[in-house]
Design a protein around this motif. Structure first.
Motif, PDB file in Angstrom:
ATOM      1  N   PRO A   1       6.207  19.564  -6.394  1.00  0.00           N
ATOM      2  CA  PRO A   1       5.976  19.230  -4.984  1.00  0.00           C
ATOM      3  C   PRO A   1       4.684  18.453  -4.793  1.00  0.00           C
ATOM      4  O   PRO A   1       3.857  18.389  -5.704  1.00  0.00           O
ATOM      5  CB  PRO A   1       5.903  20.603  -4.326  1.00  0.00           C
ATOM      6  N   ALA A   2       4.525  17.868  -3.605  1.00  0.00           N
ATOM      7  CA  ALA A   2       3.338  17.076  -3.310  1.00  0.00           C
ATOM      8  C   ALA A   2       2.914  17.300  -1.868  1.00  0.00           C
ATOM      9  O   ALA A   2       3.730  17.621  -0.998  1.00  0.00           O
ATOM     10  CB  ALA A   2       3.625  15.593  -3.546  1.00  0.00           C
ATOM     11  N   ASN A   3       1.634  17.124  -1.627  1.00  0.00           N
ATOM     12  CA  ASN A   3       1.078  17.218  -0.281  1.00  0.00           C
ATOM     13  C   ASN A   3       1.187  15.834   0.359  1.00  0.00           C
ATOM     14  O   ASN A   3       0.398  14.944   0.060  1.00  0.00           O
ATOM     15  CB  ASN A   3      -0.377  17.679  -0.349  1.00  0.00           C
ATOM     16  N   LEU A   4       2.159  15.669   1.236  1.00  0.00           N
ATOM     17  CA  LEU A   4       2.401  14.364   1.841  1.00  0.00           C
ATOM     18  C   LEU A   4       1.241  13.948   2.740  1.00  0.00           C
ATOM     19  O   LEU A   4       0.937  12.754   2.870  1.00  0.00           O
ATOM     20  CB  LEU A   4       3.703  14.392   2.648  1.00  0.00           C
ATOM     21  N   SER A   5       0.583  14.901   3.352  1.00  0.00           N
ATOM     22  CA  SER A   5      -0.565  14.578   4.209  1.00  0.00           C
ATOM     23  C   SER A   5      -1.673  13.937   3.397  1.00  0.00           C
ATOM     24  O   SER A   5      -2.198  12.878   3.758  1.00  0.00           O
ATOM     25  CB  SER A   5      -1.082  15.848   4.899  1.00  0.00           C
ATOM     26  N   ALA A   6      -2.032  14.571   2.284  1.00  0.00           N
ATOM     27  CA  ALA A   6      -3.141  14.080   1.462  1.00  0.00           C
ATOM     28  C   ALA A   6      -2.756  12.863   0.641  1.00  0.00           C
ATOM     29  O   ALA A   6      -3.592  11.987   0.384  1.00  0.00           O
ATOM     30  CB  ALA A   6      -3.640  15.190   0.546  1.00  0.00           C
ATOM     31  N   GLY A   7      -1.489  12.783   0.207  1.00  0.00           N
ATOM     32  CA  GLY A   7      -1.082  11.727  -0.693  1.00  0.00           C
ATOM     33  C   GLY A   7      -0.630  10.451  -0.018  1.00  0.00           C
ATOM     34  O   GLY A   7      -0.638   9.379  -0.632  1.00  0.00           O
ATOM     35  N   LEU A   8      -0.227  10.535   1.254  1.00  0.00           N
ATOM     36  CA  LEU A   8       0.293   9.368   1.955  1.00  0.00           C
ATOM     37  C   LEU A   8      -0.244   9.274   3.384  1.00  0.00           C
ATOM     38  O   LEU A   8      -0.741   8.230   3.808  1.00  0.00           O
ATOM     39  CB  LEU A   8       1.823   9.403   1.967  1.00  0.00           C
ATOM     40  N   GLY A   9      -0.147  10.365   4.131  1.00  0.00           N
ATOM     41  CA  GLY A   9      -0.538  10.352   5.542  1.00  0.00           C
ATOM     42  C   GLY A   9      -1.978   9.970   5.763  1.00  0.00           C
ATOM     43  O   GLY A   9      -2.289   9.152   6.644  1.00  0.00           O
ATOM     44  N   LEU A  10      -2.893  10.530   4.977  1.00  0.00           N
ATOM     45  CA  LEU A  10      -4.308  10.215   5.143  1.00  0.00           C
ATOM     46  C   LEU A  10      -4.680   8.860   4.551  1.00  0.00           C
ATOM     47  O   LEU A  10      -5.278   8.019   5.236  1.00  0.00           O
ATOM     48  CB  LEU A  10      -5.178  11.317   4.535  1.00  0.00           C
ATOM     49  N   PRO A  11      -4.367   8.577   3.278  1.00  0.00           N
ATOM     50  CA  PRO A  11      -4.902   7.350   2.676  1.00  0.00           C
ATOM     51  C   PRO A  11      -4.317   6.051   3.209  1.00  0.00           C
ATOM     52  O   PRO A  11      -5.014   5.035   3.236  1.00  0.00           O
ATOM     53  CB  PRO A  11      -4.597   7.521   1.185  1.00  0.00           C
ATOM     54  N   LEU A  12      -3.050   6.040   3.629  1.00  0.00           N
ATOM     55  CA  LEU A  12      -2.463   4.760   4.033  1.00  0.00           C
ATOM     56  C   LEU A  12      -3.171   4.158   5.250  1.00  0.00           C
ATOM     57  O   LEU A  12      -3.640   3.011   5.181  1.00  0.00           O
ATOM     58  CB  LEU A  12      -0.965   4.899   4.297  1.00  0.00           C
ATOM     59  N   PRO A  13      -3.276   4.858   6.378  1.00  0.00           N
ATOM     60  CA  PRO A  13      -3.950   4.230   7.524  1.00  0.00           C
ATOM     61  C   PRO A  13      -5.414   3.901   7.257  1.00  0.00           C
ATOM     62  O   PRO A  13      -5.934   2.932   7.803  1.00  0.00           O
ATOM     63  CB  PRO A  13      -3.808   5.281   8.630  1.00  0.00           C
ATOM     64  N   VAL A  14      -6.086   4.710   6.415  1.00  0.00           N
ATOM     65  CA  VAL A  14      -7.484   4.408   6.101  1.00  0.00           C
ATOM     66  C   VAL A  14      -7.564   3.104   5.310  1.00  0.00           C
ATOM     67  O   VAL A  14      -8.422   2.250   5.570  1.00  0.00           O
ATOM     68  CB  VAL A  14      -8.141   5.560   5.320  1.00  0.00           C
TER      69      VAL A  14
ATOM     70  N   MET B   1       0.827  -1.205   0.000  1.00  0.00           N
ATOM     71  CA  MET B   1       0.000   0.000   0.000  1.00  0.00           C
ATOM     72  C   MET B   1       0.864   1.259   0.000  1.00  0.00           C
ATOM     73  O   MET B   1       0.596   2.217  -0.739  1.00  0.00           O
ATOM     74  CB  MET B   1      -0.925   0.016   1.221  1.00  0.00           C
ATOM     75  N   ALA B   2       1.907   1.267   0.820  1.00  0.00           N
ATOM     76  CA  ALA B   2       2.787   2.434   0.895  1.00  0.00           C
ATOM     77  C   ALA B   2       3.486   2.673  -0.435  1.00  0.00           C
ATOM     78  O   ALA B   2       3.590   3.816  -0.913  1.00  0.00           O
ATOM     79  CB  ALA B   2       3.812   2.252   2.010  1.00  0.00           C
ATOM     80  N   ASP B   3       3.974   1.607  -1.068  1.00  0.00           N
ATOM     81  CA  ASP B   3       4.650   1.751  -2.359  1.00  0.00           C
ATOM     82  C   ASP B   3       3.689   2.265  -3.426  1.00  0.00           C
ATOM     83  O   ASP B   3       4.060   3.094  -4.269  1.00  0.00           O
ATOM     84  CB  ASP B   3       5.262   0.420  -2.790  1.00  0.00           C
ATOM     85  N   GLU B   4       2.448   1.785  -3.409  1.00  0.00           N
ATOM     86  CA  GLU B   4       1.469   2.257  -4.385  1.00  0.00           C
ATOM     87  C   GLU B   4       1.211   3.757  -4.219  1.00  0.00           C
ATOM     88  O   GLU B   4       1.119   4.494  -5.217  1.00  0.00           O
ATOM     89  CB  GLU B   4       0.160   1.487  -4.220  1.00  0.00           C
ATOM     90  N   LEU B   5       1.118   4.207  -2.977  1.00  0.00           N
ATOM     91  CA  LEU B   5       0.855   5.623  -2.737  1.00  0.00           C
ATOM     92  C   LEU B   5       2.060   6.486  -3.103  1.00  0.00           C
ATOM     93  O   LEU B   5       1.907   7.584  -3.653  1.00  0.00           O
ATOM     94  CB  LEU B   5       0.457   5.836  -1.267  1.00  0.00           C
ATOM     95  N   VAL B   6       3.266   6.002  -2.821  1.00  0.00           N
ATOM     96  CA  VAL B   6       4.463   6.749  -3.218  1.00  0.00           C
ATOM     97  C   VAL B   6       4.590   6.746  -4.746  1.00  0.00           C
ATOM     98  O   VAL B   6       5.017   7.747  -5.339  1.00  0.00           O
ATOM     99  CB  VAL B   6       5.721   6.173  -2.542  1.00  0.00           C
ATOM    100  N   ASP B   7       4.202   5.653  -5.393  1.00  0.00           N
ATOM    101  CA  ASP B   7       4.168   5.635  -6.861  1.00  0.00           C
ATOM    102  C   ASP B   7       3.302   6.781  -7.388  1.00  0.00           C
ATOM    103  O   ASP B   7       3.671   7.458  -8.364  1.00  0.00           O
ATOM    104  CB  ASP B   7       3.597   4.307  -7.375  1.00  0.00           C
ATOM    105  N   GLU B   8       2.148   6.972  -6.754  1.00  0.00           N
ATOM    106  CA  GLU B   8       1.244   8.049  -7.171  1.00  0.00           C
ATOM    107  C   GLU B   8       1.866   9.413  -6.936  1.00  0.00           C
ATOM    108  O   GLU B   8       1.745  10.316  -7.779  1.00  0.00           O
ATOM    109  CB  GLU B   8      -0.090   7.940  -6.421  1.00  0.00           C
ATOM    110  N   LEU B   9       2.553   9.578  -5.787  1.00  0.00           N
ATOM    111  CA  LEU B   9       3.234  10.847  -5.525  1.00  0.00           C
ATOM    112  C   LEU B   9       4.267  11.141  -6.608  1.00  0.00           C
ATOM    113  O   LEU B   9       4.350  12.260  -7.133  1.00  0.00           O
ATOM    114  CB  LEU B   9       3.923  10.810  -4.156  1.00  0.00           C
ATOM    115  N   VAL B  10       5.059  10.135  -6.936  1.00  0.00           N
ATOM    116  CA  VAL B  10       6.099  10.314  -7.945  1.00  0.00           C
ATOM    117  C   VAL B  10       5.470  10.599  -9.309  1.00  0.00           C
ATOM    118  O   VAL B  10       5.960  11.439 -10.085  1.00  0.00           O
ATOM    119  CB  VAL B  10       7.001   9.061  -7.999  1.00  0.00           C
TER     120      VAL B  10
END
Length: 402
Positions: A134-147, A120-129
């Protein structure tokens, strides 16, 4: 007296730094009277030993309807409602509930989730990349991963993650939402979970809710329908909201003094210790925590807390108590006793989900230093902003570049 009391939570001059009052109270007034956002008063505890005592001593119970109201809503906030309609809050009922849940949150069982969390983390970082810097780490990783993790854990469709995020925010209101909005969130959440329980009862899967539903349906009926709803609510709030916030806080804390981040790049063996220091040093989350009510007169640091009084055990302040942690303001990923922090509580109410929270933070940090070694804050640390109006605290958007 209440007219002259300081308002709590305290204001602060720097987002990632503690308010100066914590250290001042630790030194001279470890049991201090404060006014909460509701207007009610409580006693604030800032020393490690006092906070741990209140968290572990049966003379102090989790606040119910007779505790000081915390939030500005009529019900006083989630602490007054937690576990309502069940006996899960305290005593044997709480221990029964913990015994049923603890088998699902052992370190061994949570470690089995590490590969799934990593994917899940790799998929979300793939999306960030993919979207680029720049990217919003809160919206792109911090929020979706734990959910995503909590949805997978309880067997909820990941497509419903936005609903979970909305409900948790409203339930954790301090000053941001109205009583009507809170009631609507509880109604929607309870209806959603009730339907999910019915689905899992009819067609069990390989998830925690299916497992809990089978317990509920066993001959001794050890988990009622209402207890199932309260359990999923607790998992949602503890497993999603706080961990989401903590991911953003961790990134901000490490990138604000970037040698901390570089140290993990140079030595990935520091991941676990770095996560523990971030948990210990964070000042933005749960500054109210879970209030306790004294069931009898109790002495704390020579100050008598009378029966019926509400106390606020401030865990972030306790985590910086020099009586427990040498040079408490220094970030040290090799600190021998860092894991003695109280960020997950202590005693009978010690956070059941802490193995999963630690795992998620470790996976996120390991993924970031591996995939984005040039990661930096887009803006200065002075541009970081606290999330206000919610009991969970945390930071507003954390923008990064690489």
């Amino acid at each position: 007296m209440s007219d002259s009391l300081p308002n709590y939570p305290f204001d602060r001059s720097a987002t990632l730094e503690p308010p100066h009052e914590w250290a001042e109270l630790q030194a001279g007034c470890p049991v201090a009277h404060v006014r909460l956002p509701s207007g009610d008063t409580a006693r604030l505890l800032t020393r490690y030993d006092d906070v741990r005592t209140v968290l572990t001593d049966s003379r102090f119970r989790r606040g119910g309807g007779d505790a000081a109201r915390v939030s500005t809503t009529k019900d006083g906030g989630i602490f007054a409602r937690a576990g309502e309609g069940t006996d899960m809050r305290e005593g044997e009922g709480h221990m029964r509930w913990r015994r049923l849940l603890s088998r699902s949150f052992t370190i061994k069982r949570m470690e089995a989730w590490r590969p799934r969390v990593q994917v899940m983390a790799d998929e979300l970082v793939d999306e960030l990349v993919k979207w680029g810097s720049p990217a919003n780490l809160s919206a792109g990783l911090g929020l979706p991963l734990p959910v995503r993790v909590i949805c997978a854990l309880v067997g909820a469709p990941s497509a419903d993650q936005d609903k979970f995020a909305r409900w948790s925010q409203v339930m954790l209101t301090l000053t941001r939402y109205s009583q009507a909005e809170v009631e609507e969130a509880y109604r929607e959440f309870d209806a959603y979970v009730s339907a999910l329980v019915d689905e899992r009862r009819a067609d069990p899967g390989d998830d925690l809710l299916s497992e809990l539903t089978q317990i509920s349906d066993s001959e001794d009926g050890r988990l009622s329908h209402q207890e199932l709803i309260a359990t999923v609510r607790a998992l949602l709030l503890a497993g999603h909201e706080t961990t989401s916030n903590m991911i953003a806080v961790m990134a901000a804390m490490l990138l604000s003094e970037r040698e901390r981040y570089q140290a993990v790049i140079d030595d990935p063996e520091l991941i676990q210790g770095t996560v523990e220091e971030v948990l210990r040093l964070d000042t933005t989350l749960s500054v109210i925590g879970f209030p306790r009510v004294a069931t009898e007169d109790a002495d704390l640091d020579g100050s008598v807390v009378p029966a019926g009084a509400t106390v606020i055990p401030c865990r972030p302040a306790a985590n910086r108590d020099p009586r427990r942690f040498g040079e408490p303001e220094r970030f040290d990923p090799r600190r021998a006793n860092a894991a003695q922090h109280l960020s997950f509580g202590a005693g009978a109410h010690y956070c059941l989900g802490q193995p999963l929270a630690r795992l998620e933070l470790q996976v996120v940090l390991g993924t970031l230093v591996r995939r984005l070694p040039t990661l930096r804050l887009r803006d200065g640390v002075e541009d970081l902003r606290l999330r206000k109006g919610l009991l969970s605290g945390g930071l507003e958007d954390v923008w990064v570049t690489w």
